[in-house]
Every structure is written in C-alpha cells, then in structure tokens.
Design a protein around this motif. Structure first.
Motif, PDB file in Angstrom:
ATOM      1  N   ALA A  53       0.767  -1.304   0.063  1.00 21.92           N
ATOM      2  CA  ALA A  53       0.142   0.147  -0.145  1.00 21.92           C
ATOM      3  C   ALA A  53       0.886   1.352   0.092  1.00 21.92           C
ATOM      4  O   ALA A  53       0.474   2.365  -0.783  1.00 21.92           O
ATOM      5  N   MET A  54       1.841   1.332   0.825  1.00 18.90           N
ATOM      6  CA  MET A  54       2.897   2.450   0.957  1.00 18.90           C
ATOM      7  C   MET A  54       3.615   2.776  -0.482  1.00 18.90           C
ATOM      8  O   MET A  54       3.734   3.801  -0.775  1.00 18.90           O
ATOM      9  N   THR A  55       4.070   1.593  -0.989  1.00 19.99           N
ATOM     10  CA  THR A  55       4.704   1.659  -2.471  1.00 19.99           C
ATOM     11  C   THR A  55       3.535   2.326  -3.382  1.00 19.99           C
ATOM     12  O   THR A  55       4.211   3.434  -4.174  1.00 19.99           O
ATOM     13  N   HIS A  56       2.444   2.057  -3.351  1.00 21.28           N
ATOM     14  CA  HIS A  56       1.658   2.615  -4.312  1.00 21.28           C
ATOM     15  C   HIS A  56       1.278   3.937  -4.078  1.00 21.28           C
ATOM     16  O   HIS A  56       1.286   4.886  -4.717  1.00 21.28           O
ATOM     17  N   ILE A  57       1.198   4.250  -2.690  1.00 17.31           N
ATOM     18  CA  ILE A  57       0.773   5.632  -2.225  1.00 17.31           C
ATOM     19  C   ILE A  57       2.110   6.643  -2.671  1.00 17.31           C
ATOM     20  O   ILE A  57       1.735   7.868  -3.031  1.00 17.31           O
ATOM     21  N   LEU A  58       3.173   6.207  -2.339  1.00 16.09           N
ATOM     22  CA  LEU A  58       4.408   7.162  -2.570  1.00 16.09           C
ATOM     23  C   LEU A  58       4.945   7.007  -3.931  1.00 16.09           C
ATOM     24  O   LEU A  58       5.875   7.956  -4.124  1.00 16.09           O
ATOM     25  N   LEU A  59       4.190   6.322  -4.862  1.00 18.16           N
ATOM     26  CA  LEU A  59       5.051   6.308  -6.009  1.00 18.16           C
ATOM     27  C   LEU A  59       4.877   7.504  -6.986  1.00 18.16           C
ATOM     28  O   LEU A  59       5.865   7.830  -7.512  1.00 18.16           O
ATOM     29  N   PRO A  60       4.075   8.210  -6.801  1.00 25.77           N
ATOM     30  CA  PRO A  60       4.098   9.545  -7.444  1.00 25.77           C
ATOM     31  C   PRO A  60       5.251  10.590  -7.209  1.00 25.77           C
ATOM     32  O   PRO A  60       5.581  11.235  -7.879  1.00 25.77           O
ATOM     33  N   PHE A  61       5.635  10.417  -5.698  1.00 24.32           N
ATOM     34  CA  PHE A  61       6.750  11.343  -5.313  1.00 24.32           C
ATOM     35  C   PHE A  61       7.798  10.758  -5.983  1.00 24.32           C
ATOM     36  O   PHE A  61       9.048  11.555  -5.819  1.00 24.32           O
ATOM     37  N   MET A  62       7.845   9.816  -6.570  1.00 30.62           N
ATOM     38  CA  MET A  62       9.235   9.042  -7.164  1.00 30.62           C
ATOM     39  C   MET A  62       9.174   9.721  -8.579  1.00 30.62           C
ATOM     40  O   MET A  62      10.151  10.097  -8.970  1.00 30.62           O
ATOM     41  N   ILE A  63       8.149   9.204  -9.150  1.00 35.64           N
ATOM     42  CA  ILE A  63       7.988   9.474 -10.676  1.00 35.64           C
ATOM     43  C   ILE A  63       8.195  10.970 -10.869  1.00 35.64           C
ATOM     44  O   ILE A  63       8.738  11.349 -11.986  1.00 35.64           O
ATOM     45  N   LEU A  64       7.383  11.831 -10.139  1.00 35.41           N
ATOM     46  CA  LEU A  64       7.407  13.294 -10.624  1.00 35.41           C
ATOM     47  C   LEU A  64       8.837  13.850 -10.723  1.00 35.41           C
ATOM     48  O   LEU A  64       9.306  14.392 -11.592  1.00 35.41           O
ATOM     49  N   PRO A  65       9.731  13.691  -9.596  1.00 36.75           N
ATOM     50  CA  PRO A  65      11.065  14.462  -9.793  1.00 36.75           C
ATOM     51  C   PRO A  65      11.735  13.576 -10.973  1.00 36.75           C
ATOM     52  O   PRO A  65      12.652  14.297 -11.635  1.00 36.75           O
ATOM     53  N   VAL A  94      25.978  12.737  -2.899  1.00 37.16           N
ATOM     54  CA  VAL A  94      25.493  13.515  -4.137  1.00 37.16           C
ATOM     55  C   VAL A  94      25.801  14.652  -4.090  1.00 37.16           C
ATOM     56  O   VAL A  94      25.865  15.342  -5.287  1.00 37.16           O
ATOM     57  N   GLY A  95      25.544  15.517  -3.149  1.00 38.48           N
ATOM     58  CA  GLY A  95      25.470  16.900  -3.269  1.00 38.48           C
ATOM     59  C   GLY A  95      24.054  17.634  -3.454  1.00 38.48           C
ATOM     60  O   GLY A  95      23.359  17.310  -4.245  1.00 38.48           O
ATOM     61  N   ILE A  96      23.666  18.169  -2.241  1.00 40.34           N
ATOM     62  CA  ILE A  96      22.253  18.951  -2.461  1.00 40.34           C
ATOM     63  C   ILE A  96      22.078  19.752  -3.450  1.00 40.34           C
ATOM     64  O   ILE A  96      20.836  19.825  -3.890  1.00 40.34           O
ATOM     65  N   ASP A  97      22.961  20.339  -3.932  1.00 42.20           N
ATOM     66  CA  ASP A  97      22.781  21.346  -5.063  1.00 42.20           C
ATOM     67  C   ASP A  97      22.397  20.390  -6.470  1.00 42.20           C
ATOM     68  O   ASP A  97      21.648  21.142  -7.432  1.00 42.20           O
ATOM     69  N   ASN A  98      22.644  18.978  -6.385  1.00 47.48           N
ATOM     70  CA  ASN A  98      22.245  18.432  -7.642  1.00 47.48           C
ATOM     71  C   ASN A  98      20.922  17.876  -7.469  1.00 47.48           C
ATOM     72  O   ASN A  98      20.279  17.208  -8.422  1.00 47.48           O
ATOM     73  N   MET A  99      20.185  18.183  -6.204  1.00 46.61           N
ATOM     74  CA  MET A  99      18.909  17.645  -6.315  1.00 46.61           C
ATOM     75  C   MET A  99      18.131  18.616  -7.092  1.00 46.61           C
ATOM     76  O   MET A  99      18.053  19.495  -7.010  1.00 46.61           O
ATOM     77  N   LYS A 100      17.244  17.817  -8.014  1.00 43.48           N
ATOM     78  CA  LYS A 100      16.246  18.497  -8.713  1.00 43.48           C
ATOM     79  C   LYS A 100      14.926  17.996  -8.555  1.00 43.48           C
ATOM     80  O   LYS A 100      14.633  16.676  -8.813  1.00 43.48           O
ATOM     81  N   LEU A 101      13.994  18.884  -8.092  1.00 44.52           N
ATOM     82  CA  LEU A 101      12.613  18.441  -7.998  1.00 44.52           C
ATOM     83  C   LEU A 101      11.697  18.865  -9.026  1.00 44.52           C
ATOM     84  O   LEU A 101      10.716  18.139  -9.225  1.00 44.52           O
ATOM     85  N   GLY A 102      12.253  19.673  -9.828  1.00 48.11           N
ATOM     86  CA  GLY A 102      11.489  20.077 -10.957  1.00 48.11           C
ATOM     87  C   GLY A 102      11.946  21.289 -11.584  1.00 48.11           C
ATOM     88  O   GLY A 102      12.965  21.784 -11.415  1.00 48.11           O
TER      89      GLY A 102
END
Ligand SMILES: Nc1ncnc2c1ncn2[C@@H]1O[C@H](COP(=O)(O)OP(=O)(O)OP(=O)(O)O)[C@@H](O)[C@H]1O
Ligand SMILES: [Mg+2]
Lengths: 429, 365
Positions: free
Chosen positions: A302-314, A421-429
């Motif tokens: 259930a949690m994988t399903h619910i949290l999936l969009p938070f992975m797909i979008l970034p 990884v370096g937080i500057d490399n994090m891209k959310l959108g």
C-alpha cells in the motif's frame, strides 16, 4: 570549477553619481530598499512557518527532556534529597520524610500529586497507584496529631516507601531536565548501578526503528524500480500520450488517502479480489489463501503505491531535461543501446533518483495512517507508536523523544546525501 | 566520373514517411565520394535532418536502400555503422569532462588507456583546446563546445562524419571562423563529411558539392559555382543568390535558344535549359549582375525598356529595383564607377543582357 573572474577596480578616487553622492552610498540605499521589500514579502510565510512548523518542532524537542513536574510539586523533598547519598543503600533520613509529607499534603489538596505519580510511573510501574494511595491518606492526615516519626508514618502508608529504589528514583528525576525518555526510546533503563539494556522481551523501539528503516528502504527501492520506467516513458513519449499517462500517475493524488488504503484492503484481504482470483485460477487452494494484508506485505504494497508519484514526478522532471540527442550521440560513437543508457542516460538521472528517493524515504519513515490500517502488528512503524503514546498512553515525553530520534535520522540522511551526491544536484522540477 | 569503388555513401531511391501519410523524403538518390565535403542545403522542413538520421541509423528508411562502402546498411544498428556525428546542440555529455567525452567512443571500442589518452590529446590539439581536457561542457563557451563536438566526432577515425547545422547557434564572426576550421580539418584528415545547413553562403564556401533540397527531393546536386551559374530549375535559381524571375510563354525553340513572350508582350531570347515545349509556360532566370544599363547597340541580343523605381546605395554597387516586362521586382546591380550610368528614381532607361545569361527554366506561378 570555473576560475573566478578577477575584478579590476583600479580607480583610486571613489566614484560619484551625477549629483555628487558617493556611488557606494546610493547603491546601498537602493539595495536596502529592495531588501526591505523582500523582507516584507516573506514575513507572512515566515510567521506562519514559525508558528506552525518551527514552533511545534522546538516544543517537541523541549518535551522530550522536560521534567519540571517533580521539582514543582515536591520542592522541599527535592532539596532535602539533594544531600542524600543514595549509594549507601540506606533510606533517606527523617528530614526528607518530613519535607515529603509537607510537599505531598499540599500536592494532594491541589490534586497535583497524581501527576507526579504518573510521571514516575513511566520509569517504574506501580508508582502511579503508590502516589494516588499516599495522597488520599495524606489528605486526611493532621500534622498536629502526629505521634510517630515522619519516617514511620510514610512507611506505614505503603511498603514501597521502604524500598531504597523508590527514593532513588525521586532523587534521579528531581532535575528540571531528564534524559530518561531517550533511554526509554532506545530500550535502555537506568538502574541504581548504571544504564542497562532492557531485557530482550521489552526491547520494542529499537526493533521498531530498525523495521521502520528497513521497510522505508524497501519501499524507496520499490518505487525506484517501478517508477523509473514509467518516468522514462512519460519523458520520451509523444506529448499527447504522455499527458494521458501523467493523469493516471496523478490520479491517486486526487483520491482520498483513506479510500486508496481501504481499496488495498478490499483487494488483498483473505476473501479479497486477489485471493479469489488466485483460487479461481487454481494457483492456491481455498484453505491456502494468502495473508497479504495486516502484515508487512500490506504495509509495503500500500505504501509503495501511495508514494510512487513522489518518485515519478522528480524523475520525470529530470528526464524531461535530458535531450534525446545524448543517447543518439553515444550510439553514433559506437555504444550499444545498453551502454548508452548506463554511461550516458542513467548518470544524468541520478539527481532525480536522489531527489525522489530522499523524498519517498522521509515520507515513508514518518508514515502513519496506512501502516495503522493495513499493517497489522508486524507491519506497524515507529510513527504508529508515537501516535499511540500521544493519544492513548499520554506519555508525550516518550513520544517526543521517539519523534526527535526520527527527525535526527532524517537529518543524518540529509547530511549523508549532501556529502555523497551534493544537495545542489537535487532536482525536484 | 568517379569509379564505383570511390563511392562511399549511396542513397538509392530512399523514401521516408513518419506518419504513413506524408512523404518527407521522396525518391532520394545520392552518391557521395570518399573524401568529399557534401552539403545538403534547403529550407526548413525539407527533410535534411531526416536524411542524416537515416544514414546514421536513427530513423529507418521507409523504402529504398542506403549503402556504406558498398554494403547495404538498412539493418545495421547505429553503433556498428562507424559514423561520426556533430549535433546542432553539440550533445556533449554534461556529466563528463571534455577529456572523458572524447575518450568515450574509444572506451566503448575497448581501446587501451594510453592509446586513448594520446588520441584524445591529439584531437583536442587539432581544435586548439589542448588545455581544456578537465573542463566540464557547462564551462565552455559556444565556440569551444562546438570545437569539442567536432573533435569528439572525429576522435575515433570514422569514415564519414555527419554534421547537422553545427554552426547554427554561433554568432556571425565565430561562424565564419569555424567554417574555415572545419574546412581545414576536412582537408587535413581527408575525412568524408556530410554537412547540413540552411545558410547558403556557408554551403557555397565549404563544400565540394551541394545538394539543394526541397520538398523531399534533391533539386540539384552540383559544385557551388555550377549551382550559381547553371541552375537547372527555377527553385535552385531562386534559392541560390540573387535572381530575377520573368514569366512568359515559349514562342519557339531552336537548338540552344528559345524565344519567350513575356506577360507584357515583349519578346526575350533565352538559353534553353529546362522547358516543356513550345506554347508552354516558362520561368526566365537572370542574375542581377549580368544586366547592363544603356548597352551599346548590338552588344546584346536582348534589349528592353525599364524604369528605375528604387536605388539602394551599397558602397561598391548600387542596387536598383526596376520595372521590367510588367514585373516591378527586377533587380540590377550597377557598379559604382565613373564608367557607369548615374540613375535617379523614375528614370526610363534601356537595359540589355545576353541570351547566354538568361536561362529558361520550369514554370513557377
Ligand atoms: N520524429 C518526427 N516525427 C514526425 N515528423 C517528423 C519528425 N521529424 C521530422 N518530421 C517532419 O519531417 C519533415 C522534415 O523534417 P527535417 O527535420 O528532416 O527537416 P530539416 O530539413 O532538417 O529542417 P530544419 O532545417 O528546420 O532542421 C518536417 O515536416 C518535420 O515536421
Ligand atoms: Mg534539421
């Protein structure tokens, strides 16, 4: 890194504007005005965050060490106990008992004595009833009619008062701040002879923390494995098709969390759709129905399903920026499509995996509703126990300590991520 | 004529459709010699990139066959074709340094480290970027990135290099400089280059041969001078350089020349190149610099009346727009010298040209 451009400023005279004011002064004036405007613009949000986010977090940190109640309710006892040397193994002297009777009588009349009992009950069970009983008796007690010593009086109320440990506990918890909630949160206890781990069968929180971390990692991994191809499709398909797919990805966001979770119950339960289907196809017998809900499987699914969009979008937003010519260039230089993916496409998506991963993991270790509904006993997480201590056992100190530990885990992860990884490399959108 | 084994790339009746309805490339035929610099020139959307993609293997040909060194390659995947490529946006890998970018094609070929380093160094030196191996693509200027892209496409010694508008993003000065650099690299390495551009001066200065592309068809494939001097159809005449167009009907044709009646009634003698026959429509094409003002009587076989409408002073010559045969967009270039007539707007003058310079081509309307 790019070399810093050396700025040449060779003129010795300070520059002036047309009306003779120094250039620096008038520039500063203009900048200050802009800064004030900017400040005014962020003030409402800043206040909001301060009141509703930073404030509560700070309050939680305080609560996890707060221990004022004992000093407040038993002030004389506390100061008398300060000179008592517990290591002798003997009970405190008459002065302590006298102070205790005076403090406790006032407290019993103010009805605050049960709060001390409740506080000490977190450290040792039985304390709550001891203080309630003593309080009841002290209410009726008249100091003028006392014929025996205070010590004998108190010892006569309950034989627990004759125990060295009881007084030792009061002395230990007489400070304004305490670390005992944290010890409890890591399944340790403070005995007369130092800190020890609790007996095996009482160690729950560390086990829960481990389980929470493990399940959250598993869920994060699953969302990466499931989300990566979808995000890739979304980023590379024609706009019309990918918009349609995107709606499917976002659809869960428009459905209530409770509805989604209960849907999984309907699907996975013993008499549910999936089991019925498998039985009908003959893969399993009617008596061999799979237990897929109210355990870890339920939580993970259930949690994988619910949290999936938070992975797909970034992931999607990162992949969208990767030009398809990169892969083509790699192919034209002689790379097979797999090599092109591994050496060229994938490294460019790491920022998205990192962003999605850290987002999903942080959401997962604090997730509460879904594991409560579908987790059973084996699939509940630390957050469920925090909720239990907040709403049922009312041990807010312990809940706060557990919450703080979770917060620390997130911070450590964040720092690790920044290092690797370096937080500057994090891209959310 | 080149012998058959000098042909390195051959397109044979290639057609391409993306959607099954429109043919983006219709019956494309091309023979490219080893060592040649061939440019595909054409307006936007004419199918140039599509042809390159088919050669590189990223788009399948809908019909026809492409040969590389005599072998049909329709079924060969891109990474086995050994074709270098420079993309319009360079496509340098952002997560690798310049050196790693260049060594990538060598790595996937399993080349040893020392050999790789040596080749990378040589390729970077060739584009004068020897010190840039440790930079990231994001830290390069447009011109530098462009050079790295060229070096990367050449570092693994491909037989053919495809360049799709590689200079499109550069400003004019840099573009001209890069044109010469690419040209020199081509001459030094004797590599075969297929180049795409829609800038005709770029095409004319760089190429051995230019394929003018329009509407999915090669309109003319010829060396630059031939393309300018001897266009074989009205599109090419118009597309390459300044051109005057006169429309008319063919009155008679004999051997080399033909007589054409312009729409206002005047008769013009023109060279017969690409006409349907007597009585049919034709387009006459005439370069502005081949028209003389106030010619000596008998000097030319075409003499007409014209009215100057507009004069534009351009230093070495004066560009004059005139009304001729009912067309008011007839341009002539009058050299700025004492020998030549000084015109002013509204003047009526005689003009003349040789029938050799006036080409009768397919009709356009
Ligand atoms: N992937 C594609 N799917 C569908 N149609 C395409 C695709 N790529 C190109 N086309 C169409 O094919 C035609 C030719 O495109 P192409 O990219 O070959 O033109 P071009 O000559 O390179 O133009 P430009 O000079 O603008 O780059 C255009 O009409 C274009 O819309
Ligand atoms: Mg193109």
């Amino acid at each position: 890194m790019a070399k810093k451009m050396s700025q040449s400023n060779t003129s010795s005279e300070p520059l002036k504007t047309a009306d003779g004011v120094s250039l620096k002064v008038s520039l500063n004036r203009a900048l200050r005005r802009r800064k004030i405007t900017a400040l005014l613009l962020v003030t409402p949000l800043f206040l909001f965050i301060l009141l509703t986010f930073l404030g509560p977090i700070f309050d939680m940190l305080l609560r996890s060490v707060d221990n004022k109640i004992i000093v407040q309710v038993l002030p004389k006892t506390v100061s008398q106990l300060a000179v008592w040397d517990a290591s002798t193994g003997e009970l405190p002297d008459e002065a302590v008992f006298k102070a205790f009777v005076e403090d406790a009588k006032i407290a019993a009349e103010n009805k605050t004595i049960s709060r001390v009992g409740k506080r000490l009950n977190y450290e040792k069970s039985g304390m709550s009833s001891l203080f309630r009983k003593t309080g009841r008796k002290l209410k009726k007690f008249d100091p003028d009619k006392l014929e025996i010593s205070y010590t004998d009086l108190v010892l006569g109320y309950d034989k627990k008062w004759a125990k060295h440990e009881t007084w030792w506990l009061i002395q230990r918890e007489s400070g304004k701040y305490t670390s005992s909630y944290y010890y409890a949160a890591v399944d340790a206890q403070i005995g007369v002879d130092g800190v020890q781990r609790k007996p095996d069968d009482q160690r729950i929180y560390m086990k829960l923390l481990k389980r929470t971390m493990w399940l959250s990692s598993l869920i994060t991994l699953l969302t990466i494995v499931l989300g990566y191809p979808i995000a890739y499709l979304l980023a590379t398909l024609k706009t019309r098709t990918s918009n349609l797919l995107m709606i499917l990805v976002l659809l869960p966001f428009w459905t209530s969390l409770l509805v989604r979770t209960s849907a999984w119950i309907a699907l996975l339960q013993r008499e549910g759709v999936v089991n019925d289907f498998l039985v009908t196809l003959g893969f399993i017998g009617d008596d061999g129905r799979l237990a897929m809900i109210h355990n870890q499987v339920g939580t993970v699914v259930a949690m994988t399903h619910i949290l999936l969009p938070f992975m797909i979008l970034p992931l999607f937003s990162v992949m969208k920026t990767i030009s398809p010519t990169y892969v083509r260039a790699a192919r034209s230089m002689g790379a097979t499509s797999f090599t092109a993916f591994r050496r060229v496409y994938f490294p460019n998506t790491v920022a998205g995996i990192g962003a999605g991963g850290i987002l999903v993991f942080i959401l997962a270790i604090g997730y509460y509703i879904t594991p409560a509904l579908v987790g059973g006993t084996s699939g509940t997480l630390l957050s469920n126990f925090i909720a239990y201590h907040i709403s049922t056992s009312l041990n807010w100190g312990l809940a706060a300590a557990l919450g703080t530990i979770l917060l620390m885990v997130v911070l450590v992860l964040y720092i690790l991520y920044d290092k690797i990884v370096g937080i500057d490399n994090m891209k959310l959108g | 004529m080149p012998s058959a084994n000098d042909i390195l790339v051959r397109f044979e009746n290639v057609q391409k459709s993306y959607d099954g309805e429109i043919l983006v490339v219709k019956d494309f035929n091309l023979d490219m010699e080893r060592g040649e610099f061939l440019t595909m020139l054409g307006p936007s959307g004419s199918g140039k990139t599509t042809c390159l993609m088919m050669l590189a293997g990223f788009e399948p040909a809908t019909h026809g066959e492409i040969f590389l060194d005599g072998q049909p390659i329709n079924r060969v995947p891109p990474h086995k074709r050994g074709i270098g490529m420079v993309f319009q946006n360079y496509a340098l890998f952002p997560h690798m340094t310049v050196g790693e970018n260049l060594s990538f094609p060598l790595e996937v070929r399993g080349m040893g480290k020392s050999e790789r380093e040596e080749k990378v160094k040589r390729a970077l030196d060739m584009v004068q970027l020897g010190d840039f191996a440790n930079r990231r693509p994001g830290q390069l200027s447009g011109g530098q990135a462009q050079r790295v892209a060229v070096a990367r496409s050449l570092v693994f010694d491909p037989e053919v290099v495809l360049m799709d508008e590689p200079l499109g993003a550069l400003d004019k000065n840099l573009r001209e400089q890069m044109q010469y650099e690419i040209k020199h690299i081509h001459e030094n390495l004797e590599v075969t280059i297929m180049y795409v551009t829609h800038d005709q001066s770029e095409a004319l200065t760089m190429s051995n041969r230019v394929a003018v592309f329009d509407d999915g068809v090669v309109q003319q494939l010829a060396p630059p001078d031939e393309l300018y001097e001897q266009p074989t159809n009205a599109f090419v005449a118009d597309f390459i350089g300044d051109n005057n167009r006169l429309l008319g009907t063919i009155l008679s044709a004999d051997g080399e020349t033909c007589r054409v009646k312009a729409d206002d009634g005047s008769e013009i003698i023109a060279k017969q190149i690409n006409i349907a026959g007597v009585g049919e429509r034709a387009t006459l094409s005439l370069r502005p610099e081949r028209v003389a003002v106030n010619p000596e009587p008998g000097q030319f076989d075409n003499n007409l009346q014209a009215k100057a409408l507009e004069l534009i002073y351009l230093g070495d010559h004066i560009r004059t727009r005139m009304e001729v045969c009912g067309h008011d967009d007839f341009i002539i270039k009058i050299p700025n010298s004492a020998l030549h007539a000084q015109l002013s707007e509204g003047d009526n003058v005689n003009i003349g040209w040789s029938s050799n310079d006036c080409r009768a081509l397919d009709p356009t309307d």
